[in-house]
Motif scaffolding. Sequence first.
Motif, short mmCIF file in Angstrom:
data_model
loop_
_atom_site.label_atom_id
_atom_site.label_comp_id
_atom_site.label_asym_id
_atom_site.label_seq_id
_atom_site.Cartn_x
_atom_site.Cartn_y
_atom_site.Cartn_z
N LEU A 120 11.31 2.60 -4.60
CA LEU A 120 11.58 3.82 -5.38
C LEU A 120 13.03 3.81 -5.86
O LEU A 120 13.31 4.12 -7.03
N VAL A 171 17.03 9.56 -2.59
CA VAL A 171 16.15 8.58 -1.94
C VAL A 171 16.77 8.20 -0.60
O VAL A 171 17.90 7.75 -0.53
N LEU A 217 2.85 1.81 -3.18
CA LEU A 217 2.04 2.43 -4.23
C LEU A 217 1.89 3.94 -3.98
O LEU A 217 2.05 4.75 -4.88
N ASP A 218 1.61 4.28 -2.71
CA ASP A 218 1.49 5.70 -2.37
C ASP A 218 2.75 6.46 -2.77
O ASP A 218 2.69 7.53 -3.38
N GLN A 219 3.90 5.89 -2.40
CA GLN A 219 5.16 6.59 -2.67
C GLN A 219 5.40 6.72 -4.18
O GLN A 219 5.74 7.80 -4.66
N PRO A 244 8.61 1.49 0.62
CA PRO A 244 8.35 2.63 -0.28
C PRO A 244 9.65 3.20 -0.83
O PRO A 244 9.73 3.57 -2.00
N TYR A 245 10.68 3.25 0.01
CA TYR A 245 11.93 3.90 -0.39
C TYR A 245 12.82 2.94 -1.17
O TYR A 245 13.47 3.32 -2.14
N LEU A 297 0.82 -1.21 0.00
CA LEU A 297 0.00 0.00 0.00
C LEU A 297 0.86 1.26 0.00
O LEU A 297 0.66 2.18 -0.79
N TYR A 298 1.85 1.29 0.88
CA TYR A 298 2.65 2.51 1.03
C TYR A 298 3.65 2.64 -0.12
O TYR A 298 4.05 3.75 -0.48
N GLN A 301 6.34 0.02 5.87
CA GLN A 301 6.24 1.48 5.92
C GLN A 301 7.60 2.15 5.84
O GLN A 301 7.77 3.13 5.13
#
Lengths: 559, 445
Positions: B288, B302, B37-39, B284-285, B34-35, B280
């Motif tokens: 990315l 990043v 995707l958010d990022q 995400p990082y 989820l996070y 979390q």
Amino acid sequence: MLLGIDVGGTHTDAVLIGRQGIVAMAKIKTDHDNLLVSIRDALESIVSVAGPEGVSRLNLSTTLSTNAIVEGDTEPVGMFVSGGPGIDPVLYRVGDHYFTAAGCIDHRGEETGALDESAVVQGMAACREAGVSVFAAVSKFSTRNPDHENRIKELVHPLADYVAMGHDFSGRLGFGRRINTAYFNSAVWRLYNRFVDAVQQSVLSMGLRPRINVLKADGGAMPLSMSRHLPIQSILSGPAASVMGIIAICDIREDAVILDIGGTTTDMAVFAGSAPLVEREGIAISGRPTLVRALRVKSIGVGGDSAIQITPQGVTVGPKRLGPPMAFGGAHPTLVDALNVQNVIAYGNVAASFAGMAALAEGSGLDPETLADYAIAAAVNKIREEVAGFVREINDRPVYTIYEMLEGRKVAPAKVYVMGGPALALSALLQDAFSQEVVVPENFAVANAVGAALARPTFSVELFADTARGRMVVPSLGLSREVGRDYDLAAAEADALALLREHVRYLGAEDDEAPVETVERSSFNMVDDSTFLGRNIRVVCQVRPGVLPQYREAVTCPC
Amino acid sequence: MSVLKAARELGIVFFPAFDWAISPTHPERQERLLYTLDQLKEEGVFDIPGIREYKPEVAGEGDVDRVHFCFPETSGVVSPSHLVSAGGAIRAGRLVMEKKAAKAFALVRPPGHHAMKCVHGARGFCNINIEAVMIERLREEYGPLRVAIVDTDCHHGDGTQDIYWNDPDTLFISLHQDGRTLYPGTGFAHELGGPGALGATVNVPLPPGTSDEGFLYVAEHLIRPLLDDFKPDLVVNSAGQDNHFSDPITDMAFSAQGYAKLTEILDADLAVLEGGYSIQGALPYVNLGIVLSMAGLDYSHVREPGFEPSRVRQGSAVTDYIRRQCVDIRKLVKNPPPRQRSGEMVGEWFVRRKTLYYDTDHITEYQTESVLVCPDCPGVLKIESESSRTPLCLGVQIPIRACPRCRSEGERVFTEGAKSGRYAVSRLIDRAGKRYERVGGVAVG
């Protein structure tokens, strides 16, 4: 009665619609350098027929903001961006006064790095020096927590005539889009407001007392007062107006493709699941993606003025445009010339079309008629292929659940609606190419103005709640409030729907005119080390683009 | 107009399976991506020219049956979620093979690298091996390919190792936290592959606490040269993200910057997400970083919140140990010991006996794996397997470039086995003849 005006690149169209049908129409050449004159002329022309009374609503689609942005005729903006870790925010630079400040909000809306206010203050000094007086503030994840944007606004306020904040425009994610959206909004803010002042004055001086709305790129309307803060929402509304017009005129209810064949391009849109499809993220302008909601429209490089060429791969039409058709004094044969040669139409100087086609055919071993035939077939095939590709692309859009992956609804157009200059001429050939029924509506000449007149307000709210943080936000309404640990998806959805309904009423629409619906709802249990911490809830509700139901019958004709 | 533009085209197949979990609080649950995707959305990754998002395909049971012996039947061990995540990997592979993208990243779940040749259920959150299902589909469609798989998940990629143990055309390299300290407890340096594929399996166990320095040293000084020597047509990275210092179920000290650099050194054509449960603080990082690195974009900004390199830096003892490891492993791979400890020769067959535990589904499997040691081809594979749930079954595989003798030997073993009545289920994977058969306990023909 509803008055719709669409200021297009070439023509300004106006139409007045009563409960019984179209009362008056006008088509005027657009004065590109003075759009106000075009609007005034259109108004006068309608008022001269129908009088000023009885116009209860004026819906206006204008290219003012679009032109200003595309032509770079905008005001300098002091752009303040706080990026946090990730892609270097410098890479999103836009305009000449772009300042980045350290500071970080994470995906849950938690501040993980304080805003560097001194960087903002430094940037302000530079802006003061340069005489900049409109600003925009954008931070990463401001839709989850707008504190940094609010703080930047507070800081720059003393210098500012206007400050846009990124979270005002949408609750959707997209840092780069948010930057572009806020920037462009500030860049046209003053120009747009002056224009709107003048429009209001003209309307009043003609004795009209309508409620005024402005068209958006998603085919919906917003009140003039709202557009004053969000002028960016008025960009690229023209194609949407045409699509909405055809939907109204043909009373489209099942999946369909809508084609608008113009001079240089053919624009296509798709109607599915009882509404036109909207871009997933937002529309791009001047090569920059934004968060502005828009109908999903794709342009094919084939139109009436597309140049015909003989290449080693065969006869092609477009995407090049080498001037107007020879029938209208051009120097190179186009699709219109081919249609003239084939006797499908007789536009302008047909003899010139023949001469041009003969000259192009020379040495190719083709006679002019065969060349014209090939050209028309090439144009029709290109359109057919692009439509098929577009539908495929839509059905291939990413989905994130196994349910949608396996059970997701596929778009399957049953009809193809065609409008625009060469529409009628090409309809028989298009019918041969498409397996779907091809329909050319009679009244498409003012479809854009009809679409503008009948557009209902559209809006969407994105709600985000994190019960572990005890917070719920709806960025586009500037709302942030505390919620308890028991706040759940049902409560969130009820809140989102109620807030949207309330906002739509504020936009001036009755409940039955603008039905609200939920388009996304999810609640994720947040777990840490096997312990339940809270819920991460997202709800998106919207009013979809659609046609005002009371007037639908007035314009619908057999298609 | 935008300054951002990918240096090379990257296709991302993103499938977070937001409606699938092993259980509500299991690490492999709905919330996992989820996070991420958010990022990725917030960073605008999918708006960068040159980066495109794609929808997964749905793999068919036939894709699974080309790779695995599923007992008692395929539909019983495979759910739609696995077929979608394997299909995601396949779509990514296809993008690269069809040159629609220079590189592709299948950011999908559920993962697959603990799924072995035989499948009786779920092990280590995995049912089917999504990389293997993808690779074998690509080989079926695009012809024989030399493939290198680099598994950078913190857990030993024991499933992938098992599937390619006897395949000299697939180089499998796994770097992971030492098996003495972490599930699944395997992946030691002496595990080098079957007799016909010695040195095509490479294991690099790393001590707990290994940080960027150690990982990047191994990548540069051991893996990069091995890849260069092998000259693969395709490099696949099983990109687990649980080496991160914040991961809750492992003990390593890798960072998002480290992952991005590692990705750059490996220069894989394809990455497929495996584990990684710091959903979390890391994913995400890390994701990315991997995306930007694969697209040839600047990833230097990043940085995960709370990252202080000094706090997680590995000690000098770890550094020294890893350096020695690299030298030793390189020697082992170049000159594998002739006598294999993993099994014994019985006639022309090399036989290994294995007991396997399916921790996710609580199944124990007893297996006898025999491979015909053939001078002309990778050799026929025969597996007899029974579990706490399923009686004895037979799996026979004829490899893609099987010699005529191995082809007929494989046919014979399968037909006789199926007729014998000894096996509840008999399966044939005939890659040379593209025949995939399953026979129930009753005799055929």
